[in-house]
Design an enzyme around this catalytic site. Structure first.
Site, PDB file in Angstrom:
ATOM      1  N   LYS A 167      -3.641   0.753  14.144  1.00 57.78           N
ATOM      2  CA  LYS A 167      -4.933   1.447  14.254  1.00 57.78           C
ATOM      3  C   LYS A 167      -6.038   0.625  13.564  1.00 57.78           C
ATOM      4  CE  LYS A 167      -6.218   4.649  11.426  1.00 57.78           C
ATOM      5  NZ  LYS A 167      -6.322   5.692  10.487  1.00 57.78           N
ATOM      6  N   GLY A 206      -4.583   6.036   1.994  1.00 54.27           N
ATOM      7  CA  GLY A 206      -4.143   4.732   2.504  1.00 54.27           C
ATOM      8  C   GLY A 206      -5.295   3.972   3.144  1.00 54.27           C
ATOM      9  N   ILE A 214       0.909  -1.154   0.000  1.00 59.62           N
ATOM     10  CA  ILE A 214       0.000   0.000   0.000  1.00 59.62           C
ATOM     11  C   ILE A 214       0.942   1.197   0.000  1.00 59.62           C
ATOM     12  CG2 ILE A 214      -1.577   1.475   1.280  1.00 59.62           C
ATOM     13  CD1 ILE A 214      -2.964  -0.856   2.430  1.00 59.62           C
ATOM     14  N   TYR A 215       0.937   1.932  -1.080  1.00 60.79           N
ATOM     15  CA  TYR A 215       1.777   3.125  -1.164  1.00 60.79           C
ATOM     16  C   TYR A 215       0.934   4.301  -1.634  1.00 60.79           C
ATOM     17  CZ  TYR A 215       6.076   0.565  -0.364  1.00 60.79           C
ATOM     18  OH  TYR A 215       7.065  -0.201   0.211  1.00 60.79           O
ATOM     19  N   TYR A 218      -1.290   0.427  10.594  1.00 58.41           N
ATOM     20  CA  TYR A 218      -1.774  -0.953  10.657  1.00 58.41           C
ATOM     21  C   TYR A 218      -2.279  -1.305  12.053  1.00 58.41           C
ATOM     22  CZ  TYR A 218       0.028  -1.404   5.980  1.00 58.41           C
ATOM     23  OH  TYR A 218       0.242  -1.226   4.648  1.00 58.41           O
ATOM     24  N   ASN A 273       9.449   2.016   9.947  1.00 58.88           N
ATOM     25  CA  ASN A 273       8.423   2.802   9.268  1.00 58.88           C
ATOM     26  C   ASN A 273       7.258   3.020  10.245  1.00 58.88           C
ATOM     27  OD1 ASN A 273       6.540   3.975   7.581  1.00 58.88           O
ATOM     28  ND2 ASN A 273       6.822   2.509   5.922  1.00 58.88           N
TER      29      ASN A 273
END
Length: 173
Positions: free
Chosen positions: A145, A109, A97-98, A143, A136
């Site tokens: 969250k 996102g 996912i970018y 993630y 990161n």
């Protein structure tokens, strides 16, 4: 901000996915890696043949997030043998996912993640999983969250540098 629309990608999107992959990976990781290591990784991971092969793999799917005519992010999902590690039929991997840096903090996102979740539920998967670089923090917080928990780790090679990716999983249902 205009509304974001997410569309499944096809072979016609090879060049677009390639340029987005290079741009977003560079924006995310260039500061923490050498130019030589980045160049080598980008050439190996995002060359035209590799992207074409990934697009043509029936166990992989790409989605692009669009703001009007502007692609602002993308998602790559893997099931079955396309998964980079677990290759469990019950799992769906979020390999990438970018989101372009210009659109960080604008919920792109989250929309891409929602697409991944929707895909997993539609495919009757038991869980989503992914690997994320331990440094990161933005991604790790995102993630966590969204209900992911760490379950393992693996080494990600970028040039001569061995980096630790945390393996994260979210049980569905």
């Amino acid at each position: 901000m205009s509304s974001i629309i997410i569309h499944k990608s096809g072979e016609k999107d090879i060049e677009l996915l390639q340029s987005m992959a290079i741009q977003t990976f560079t924006e995310t990781f260039a500061e923490a890696n050498t130019e030589k290591a980045m160049k080598k990784y980008l050439e190996e991971s995002f060359n035209t043949e590799k992207i074409k092969s990934e697009l043509n793999n029936p166990d992989s799917v790409f989605y692009i997030a669009w703001e009007e005519d502007n692609p602002v992010g993308y998602l790559k999902l893997n099931s079955g043998k396309a998964q980079t590690e677990l290759q469990d039929e019950n799992g769906l991997e979020i390999e990438r996912i970018y989101v372009k840096k210009s659109h960080h903090g604008k919920k792109v996102g989250q929309l891409l993640y929602n697409q991944a979740l929707e895909s997993a539920l539609r495919l009757h998967k038991s869980y989503l999983w992914l690997g994320v670089w331990e440094e990161n923090l933005r991604a790790l917080n995102f993630y966590r969250k969204n209900g992911f928990v760490e379950f393992d780790q693996h080494i990600f090679r970028l040039g001569d540098d061995e980096q630790t990716d945390l393996m994260m999983k979210k049980i569905l249902g």
